[in-house]
Design a protein around this motif. Structure first.
Motif, PDB file in Angstrom:
ATOM      1  N   SER A 158       0.799   5.348  -0.293  1.00 28.55           N
ATOM      2  CA  SER A 158      -0.234   6.371  -0.142  1.00 28.55           C
ATOM      3  C   SER A 158       0.360   7.737   0.140  1.00 28.55           C
ATOM      4  N   VAL A 168      -3.671   6.620  -3.550  1.00 35.69           N
ATOM      5  CA  VAL A 168      -3.323   5.349  -2.926  1.00 35.69           C
ATOM      6  C   VAL A 168      -3.069   4.361  -4.057  1.00 35.69           C
ATOM      7  N   VAL A 179       0.854  -1.186   0.000  1.00 29.37           N
ATOM      8  CA  VAL A 179       0.000   0.000   0.000  1.00 29.37           C
ATOM      9  C   VAL A 179       0.891   1.237   0.000  1.00 29.37           C
ATOM     10  N   ASN A 192      -9.567  -5.972   0.182  1.00 26.27           N
ATOM     11  CA  ASN A 192      -9.069  -6.710  -0.972  1.00 26.27           C
ATOM     12  C   ASN A 192      -9.463  -8.172  -0.826  1.00 26.27           C
ATOM     13  N   GLY A 234       3.711  -1.126   3.541  1.00 24.17           N
ATOM     14  CA  GLY A 234       3.267   0.204   3.149  1.00 24.17           C
ATOM     15  C   GLY A 234       3.015   1.108   4.336  1.00 24.17           C
ATOM     16  N   VAL A 251     -10.896   1.152  -1.419  1.00 21.98           N
ATOM     17  CA  VAL A 251     -10.083   1.959  -0.509  1.00 21.98           C
ATOM     18  C   VAL A 251     -10.963   3.059   0.071  1.00 21.98           C
ATOM     19  N   LEU A 288      -2.141   0.330  -4.911  1.00 25.10           N
ATOM     20  CA  LEU A 288      -2.062  -1.039  -4.413  1.00 25.10           C
ATOM     21  C   LEU A 288      -1.319  -1.911  -5.419  1.00 25.10           C
ATOM     22  N   TYR A 315      -7.684  -4.521   5.467  1.00 23.96           N
ATOM     23  CA  TYR A 315      -6.431  -3.965   5.970  1.00 23.96           C
ATOM     24  C   TYR A 315      -6.722  -2.554   6.477  1.00 23.96           C
ATOM     25  N   VAL A 325      -8.455  -0.658   3.525  1.00 29.93           N
ATOM     26  CA  VAL A 325      -8.350  -1.305   2.219  1.00 29.93           C
ATOM     27  C   VAL A 325      -9.049  -2.658   2.307  1.00 29.93           C
TER      28      VAL A 325
END
Length: 355
Positions: free
Chosen positions: A37, A48, A35, A108, A302, A70, A50, A113, A106
């Protein structure tokens, strides 16, 4: 003599036959979410990104993160949903507010996350920008491969910035645009051709430029913090001796950052500066502030970087040496400036001069 040659040939054959390429057997590990950002009060500076990590020997195209979501969540307030460009690169329709707390979420596939909660710093400012005579020293190899010391006279640009309880740490990015003029030779007959007005950019491509209170200091200011150096001789940057420098436009982006952001980027700087010695930091020592809430064993790489932002622009004419007075003024125009180019017979709209 002949025997010596035979022995030498046999020795070389034996040496070459022992050569073997070593390919370490590296463990293949599952891909990890990355990640990247940057969230600020400036919509043009918000994103952001990914992506997924790859194995060392993997030569395929970078794996794209498709279908993720996100969200920038204000504690006790609204949620700003990121807009996916289709490749895992997200932008945002609105900006966070300085003084408010946020975290990044996030989603996914089946995993969620989330970052640590971060308080957005107030919008930064610069007290003053000034230049001092400076000789930049570097080494270049000559035609024989020997390093030669090169000294380039010029000006080093510094800033002073305030320190308060709500904003102690800064990060800076810069772009320096060199204006130049080319006057074509006049023909034997007829009017002279029009002049060319061009520009060329120099970018910050080094390590992160960070500033903050010095250790064990109670100062209320960042003082004499270096930003960049520029040579008096503009030919150092131009493509032809027929081009004459006509001053610089300095675009300086100042970010108010948190202590955790300062520490994270400082560790990255140490990583970039590592030279392979025994005590150099290793990559696994640089941790971010993201974690997986649905599976604590999953690793995510990240950093949720929540910054405040302000851009400053200055016109600088450094002269030809330390004996010349620097012509400097702050600009209040924020026009778009392409990387490079030129116009014939007219100035670009962003052109600046001594007056």
């Amino acid at each position: 003599m002949r025997k010596e040659i035979i022995y030498l040939a046999l020795f070389l054959a034996l040496f070459v036959s022992c050569e073997e390429y070593y390919k370490p057997n590296l463990e293949v590990v599952p891909s990890t979410l990355v990640v990247e950002s940057q969230l600020t009060n400036n919509p043009a500076k918000n994103f952001v990104k990914l992506s997924m990590t790859q194995d060392f020997y993997n030569t395929t195209e970078e794996q794209k993160v498709i279908g993720a979501k996100v969200e920038l969540v204000q504690v006790g307030g609204q949620t700003i949903k990121g807009i996916d460009g289709g490749t895992g690169y997200f932008t945002f329709p609105s900006t966070p507010i300085p003084g408010k707390k946020y975290f990044l979420r996030v989603i996914n596939q089946k995993d969620i996350y989330q970052s640590e909660t971060v308080l957005m710093p107030p919008v930064p400012k610069i007290d003053s920008l000034y230049t001092l005579n400076n000789i930049e020293k570097s080494y270049r190899t000559d035609a024989f491969g020997s390093p030669q010391l090169v000294e380039t006279p010029g000006r080093k640009i510094y800033i002073d910035a305030p320190i308060s309880s709500s904003l102690e740490y800064y990060r800076f990015d810069w772009r320096a645009v060199l204006q130049w003029v080319y006057t074509p030779p006049a023909p034997a007959v007829g009017p002279p051709p029009p002049a060319w007005f061009g520009w060329k950019s120099k970018y910050d491509i080094g390590m992160f430029n960070l500033a903050g209170p010095k250790e064990f200091s109670n100062s209320d200011k960042v003082t004499k913090h270096p930003i960049l150096s520029l040579a008096y001789n503009s030919q150092v940057y131009l493509d032809s001796i027929t081009q004459v420098g006509a001053g610089w436009i300095l675009v300086l982006d100042e970010y108010g950052i948190t202590k955790s952001s300062y520490d994270f980027h400082e560790k990255l700087n140490k990583q970039f500066a590592a030279e392979g010695s025994l005590f150099d930091p290793v990559l696994t020592q640089v941790y971010g502030n993201m974690h997986c809430t649905t599976d604590i064993t999953k690793i995510v790489l990240g950093f949720f970087d929540l910054n405040s932002h302000r851009q400053y622009r200055y016109y600088l004419n450094l002269g030809t040496g330390p004996e010349n007075k620097v012509n400097q003024r702050r600009l209040n125009r924020y026009l778009d400036i392409p990387y490079d180019g030129h116009l014939i017979g007219e100035h670009p709209v962003f052109w600046e001069s001594n007056y």
